[in-house]
Design an enzyme around this catalytic site. Structure first.
Site, PDB file in Angstrom:
ATOM      1  N   GLU A  20       0.867  -1.173   0.000  1.00 13.29           N
ATOM      2  CA  GLU A  20       0.000   0.000   0.000  1.00 13.29           C
ATOM      3  C   GLU A  20       0.909   1.229   0.000  1.00 13.29           C
ATOM      4  O   GLU A  20       1.813   1.328   0.838  1.00 13.29           O
ATOM      5  CB  GLU A  20      -0.885   0.005   1.252  1.00 13.29           C
ATOM      6  CG  GLU A  20      -1.846   1.173   1.220  1.00 13.29           C
ATOM      7  CD  GLU A  20      -2.774   1.239   2.430  1.00 13.29           C
ATOM      8  OE1 GLU A  20      -2.769   0.318   3.262  1.00 13.29           O
ATOM      9  OE2 GLU A  20      -3.494   2.243   2.522  1.00 13.29           O
ATOM     10  N   ARG A  60       5.334 -12.674   9.783  1.00 11.61           N
ATOM     11  CA  ARG A  60       5.985 -11.420   9.418  1.00 11.61           C
ATOM     12  C   ARG A  60       7.350 -11.327  10.095  1.00 11.61           C
ATOM     13  O   ARG A  60       7.589 -11.944  11.139  1.00 11.61           O
ATOM     14  CB  ARG A  60       5.113 -10.224   9.771  1.00 11.61           C
ATOM     15  CG  ARG A  60       4.663 -10.161  11.215  1.00 11.61           C
ATOM     16  CD  ARG A  60       3.772  -8.965  11.490  1.00 11.61           C
ATOM     17  NE  ARG A  60       4.494  -7.719  11.392  1.00 11.61           N
ATOM     18  CZ  ARG A  60       4.192  -6.751  10.522  1.00 11.61           C
ATOM     19  NH1 ARG A  60       3.178  -6.888   9.705  1.00 11.61           N
ATOM     20  NH2 ARG A  60       4.888  -5.654  10.496  1.00 11.61           N
ATOM     21  N   LYS A  83       4.672   0.550   9.632  1.00  9.68           N
ATOM     22  CA  LYS A  83       4.741   1.783   8.850  1.00  9.68           C
ATOM     23  C   LYS A  83       4.224   2.966   9.646  1.00  9.68           C
ATOM     24  O   LYS A  83       4.744   4.067   9.550  1.00  9.68           O
ATOM     25  CB  LYS A  83       3.932   1.634   7.556  1.00  9.68           C
ATOM     26  CG  LYS A  83       4.730   1.038   6.430  1.00  9.68           C
ATOM     27  CD  LYS A  83       3.992   1.183   5.105  1.00  9.68           C
ATOM     28  CE  LYS A  83       3.033   0.049   4.905  1.00  9.68           C
ATOM     29  NZ  LYS A  83       2.391   0.043   3.594  1.00  9.68           N
TER      30      LYS A  83
HETATM   31  P1  ATP Z   1      -0.222  -1.555   6.567  1.00 15.80           P
HETATM   32  O1  ATP Z   1      -0.483  -1.695   8.008  1.00 15.80           O
HETATM   33  O2  ATP Z   1      -0.056  -0.154   6.108  1.00 15.80           O
HETATM   34  O3  ATP Z   1      -1.057  -2.420   5.671  1.00 15.80           O
HETATM   35  P2  ATP Z   1       1.855  -3.407   5.934  1.00 15.80           P
HETATM   36  O4  ATP Z   1       3.136  -3.500   6.688  1.00 15.80           O
HETATM   37  O5  ATP Z   1       0.930  -4.551   5.884  1.00 15.80           O
HETATM   38  O6  ATP Z   1       1.233  -2.100   6.472  1.00 15.80           O
HETATM   39  P3  ATP Z   1       1.721  -3.329   3.063  1.00 15.80           P
HETATM   40  O7  ATP Z   1       2.142  -2.231   2.179  1.00 15.80           O
HETATM   41  O8  ATP Z   1       0.298  -3.696   3.097  1.00 15.80           O
HETATM   42  O9  ATP Z   1       2.239  -2.955   4.488  1.00 15.80           O
HETATM   43  O10 ATP Z   1       2.612  -4.601   2.783  1.00 15.80           O
HETATM   44  C1  ATP Z   1       2.931  -5.085   1.509  1.00 15.80           C
HETATM   45  C2  ATP Z   1       3.312  -6.534   1.613  1.00 15.80           C
HETATM   46  O11 ATP Z   1       4.424  -6.691   2.477  1.00 15.80           O
HETATM   47  C3  ATP Z   1       2.176  -7.363   2.177  1.00 15.80           C
HETATM   48  O12 ATP Z   1       2.069  -8.548   1.426  1.00 15.80           O
HETATM   49  C4  ATP Z   1       2.608  -7.650   3.578  1.00 15.80           C
HETATM   50  O13 ATP Z   1       2.117  -8.878   4.014  1.00 15.80           O
HETATM   51  C5  ATP Z   1       4.146  -7.656   3.472  1.00 15.80           C
HETATM   52  N1  ATP Z   1       4.737  -7.268   4.737  1.00 15.80           N
HETATM   53  C6  ATP Z   1       4.507  -6.133   5.434  1.00 15.80           C
HETATM   54  N2  ATP Z   1       5.201  -6.124   6.595  1.00 15.80           N
HETATM   55  C7  ATP Z   1       5.892  -7.283   6.636  1.00 15.80           C
HETATM   56  C8  ATP Z   1       6.800  -7.873   7.583  1.00 15.80           C
HETATM   57  N3  ATP Z   1       7.139  -7.261   8.727  1.00 15.80           N
HETATM   58  N4  ATP Z   1       7.315  -9.079   7.294  1.00 15.80           N
HETATM   59  C9  ATP Z   1       7.012  -9.697   6.150  1.00 15.80           C
HETATM   60  N5  ATP Z   1       6.164  -9.206   5.215  1.00 15.80           N
HETATM   61  C10 ATP Z   1       5.617  -8.013   5.448  1.00 15.80           C
END
Ligand code: ATP
Ligand code: MG
Length: 561
Positions: free
Chosen positions: A37, A264, A274
């Site tokens: 996102e 994660r 984020k």
């Molecule tokens: P938000 O809370 O803004 O959704 P988010 O960390 O989920 O934050 P996204 O931009 O939705 O951010 O994440 C993009 C991709 O990265 C998604 O598939 C998510 O699962 C993966 N991702 C995000 N944070 C992690 C993490 N700490 N470890 C592994 N994968 C991650």
């Protein structure tokens, strides 16, 4: 904690793909996607997801899409869109011509929403947000049906179209899936599909004033792009039945994309949310998203980490179903290992103290040829100017040596790296007793002869020529937080644990003259001090270096003792 061992080559996601391929489920296709996102900069957790998704596609001869999950107009920004593309490319991955946006599919999402209404699988709810929350039930209590649940197809269509056309206020209506208000899985209790948001979207402008929810948009995007394996983090496990329900009821044919969840990545001494990272930037706890203390990809790049080190780290930690927190020391280990074989060795002094070699002529300059890498001749050599006046590191001299101190002491000898053995004759102090100069003699037979001169001098220290060295600012970094799991402290308090000493700015550094023409992509080991790179704040008149990582894991040592 993860062991710094080479990967075994198998993980549970590879196993799933192998099983699918064995029954030819997707005709052997492997098509993944990375769906950020654009509401912030990418961090180390995203790096893991990028390496996993793009890595699996490469491994299986498949494809990986970059898709901006831009369904929430309020938090998103083109600055983030640009930074995400830069970061994915920098990590070494290529989406080729497959850059997509969820917003590309807004018309399609809307068609599927009308289709669900027509099939009596969706309805417009006009309860207030509070009533909806109240009637959703809890983990132990079932929810209650909305009084609007039995609206006719025609009425639902009329109101949805009115919502789309801007006739209603935010919060007055919401489109919901008609599933089961008594489901033990709360995600299945008539989840929202569309809500009214009178906000401009960075890609579609004013065209829409209703926006689809993530759970609805994500699975349809996957299906439209013919994704085979939709890999996401563990918090979506309970959403998987909904993922499948939407694809079933929207009528997507088998084989449909399969959602697979993994744990994660969390890292010690930092945060990977984020929202929190954004707070650190906007509240000024760090200078910017790419502050070298940040766990963002841009911060790590600026700090001097190279993409190979991050890819190696992501491979070593592997993928698992169980949540765990990885030791920051492992990331630094990977960075060191990468730089060990790729960085030039040079000499620089951070806290200089002047040494005068009394028996060395004032106008003499010797150019000592010294290798850039002790084990790898392909790095070549450079000439180190040696002069009567030098700088050494101030803590390489002491008048009160503790036991086992092998550096310079009054009357003692020390070897200068690639240079001579020198002997301390006299210490000159100012009126306050501060040392301003150390007077030494040199042994002219020892130049570059270590160990050929057979002299038993234990200490070898780094130095630069006082007249030829170039001044620089050097920034030293430490952990951003001083507790191992700041992400785990209760809401609001994590900032109490920021490490006030996470940045030390050294303005006194003097570096060997070969560093005058460095480029941003070069990495250096300043001998005995760590690995360094040029910072973008450098100007014509001032060089600024970042310490990428120290030579040893001093934290691990402290924790052991
Ligand atoms: P938000 O809370 O803004 O959704 P988010 O960390 O989920 O934050 P996204 O931009 O939705 O951010 O994440 C993009 C991709 O990265 C998604 O598939 C998510 O699962 C993966 N991702 C995000 N944070 C992690 C993490 N700490 N470890 C592994 N994968 C991650
Ligand atoms: Mg997310």
């Amino acid at each position: 904690m993860v062991n710094p061992e080479k990967p075994t080559g198998s993980n549970f996601i590879r196993n799933i793909i192998n099983e699918d391929n064995a029954i030819n489920k997707y005709e052997g296709r492997v098509h993944t996607r990375f769906p950020p996102e654009p509401n912030g900069y990418l961090h180390i957790g995203h790096a893991k997801s990028i390496c996993l998704n793009f890595g699996l596609a490469l491994e299986y001869g498949g494809q990986c899409n970059l898709r901006f999950d831009d369904t929430n107009p309020v938090a998103e920004d083109p600055e983030y869109v640009a930074s995400i593309q830069k970061d994915v490319k920098w990590l070494g991955f290529d989406w080729q011509d497959r850059l997509f946006n969820a917003s590309d599919y807004f018309d399609k999402f809307y068609e599927y929403a009308e289709k669900l209404i027509t099939l009596d699988k969706a309805y417009v709810d006009s309860q207030s947000a509070d009533e909806i929350r109240k009637n959703r039930g809890t983990l132990t209590e079932p929810g209650r049906n909305s009084p609007y649940r039995d609206r006719s197809v025609a009425e639902n269509l009329t109101i949805l179209r009115g919502m789309r056309d801007g006739k209603y206020e935010e919060g007055s209506h919401i489109l919901r899936a008609k599933i089961d208000m008594t489901s033990p899985n709360i995600n299945m209790r008539d989840p929202a599909i569309y809500r009214i948001r009178k906000a401009e979207h960075h890609a579609t402008g004013k065209k829409w004033c209703i926006y689809p929810m993530y759970d609805f948009a994500h699975c349809i995007s996957d299906a439209l792009e013919r994704i085979t394996h939709s890999i996401c983090t563990l918090e979506f496990e309970d959403h998987r039945p909904l993922y499948d329900w939407f694809l079933d009821n929207c009528g997507f044919a088998q084989p449909r994309p399969k959602q697979i969840e993994f744990a994660r990545l969390d890292l010690t001494y930092t945060v990977t949310s984020k929202r929190k990272l954004k707070e650190l930037v906007t509240e000024g706890h760090v200078k910017s998203w790419d502050d070298p203390r940040m766990p963002t990809i841009s911060g790590m790049r600026r700090r001097g980490f190279r993409p190979a080190a991050l890819r190696d780290f992501c491979e070593r930690i592997g993928v698992a179903k169980a949540a765990n927190i990885v030791d920051m020391g492992l990331l630094e280990f990977c960075v060191r290992e990468d730089l060990e074989t790729s960085a030039r060795r040079v000499l620089g002094v951070l806290q200089p103290i002047k040494v005068v070699i009394e028996d060395y002529p004032a106008d003499k300059v010797e150019h000592i040829e010294a290798p850039y890498h002790p084990q790898d001749a392909t790095f070549g050599t450079r000439k180190l100017p040696f002069t009567r006046e030098l700088y050494i590191e101030s803590d390489d001299f002491t008048e009160n040596p503790p036991k086992g101190y092998f550096r310079l002491v009054p009357g003692g000898e020390v070897r200068l790296r690639y240079g001579y053995i020198i002997k301390c004759k006299e210490v000159i102090k100012d009126s306050l007793g501060k040392i301003i100069e150390i007077r030494c003699s040199h042994d002219a037979d020892t130049l570059g002869k270590n160990p050929a001169d057979g002299r038993k001098v234990k200490g070898i220290i780094h130095w630069v020529s006082a007249s030829k060295a170039i001044p620089a600012e050097v920034r030293l970094y430490d952990r951003l937080f001083n507790i191992a799991n700041p992400g785990g402290v209760k809401e609001g308090d994590y900032k109490d644990h920021l490490n006030p000493e996470s940045l030390t700015t050294v303005t006194t550094a003097m570096l060997e003259p070969s560093l005058e023409h460095v480029t941003a992509d070069q990495r250096f080991q300043f001998e005995r001090l760590g690995y360094f790179c040029l910072d973008q704040d450098s100007t014509q008149s001032k060089l600024v270096f970042n310490r990428t990582v120290s030579l040893r894991d001093s934290w691990a040592k402290e924790q052991r003792s």
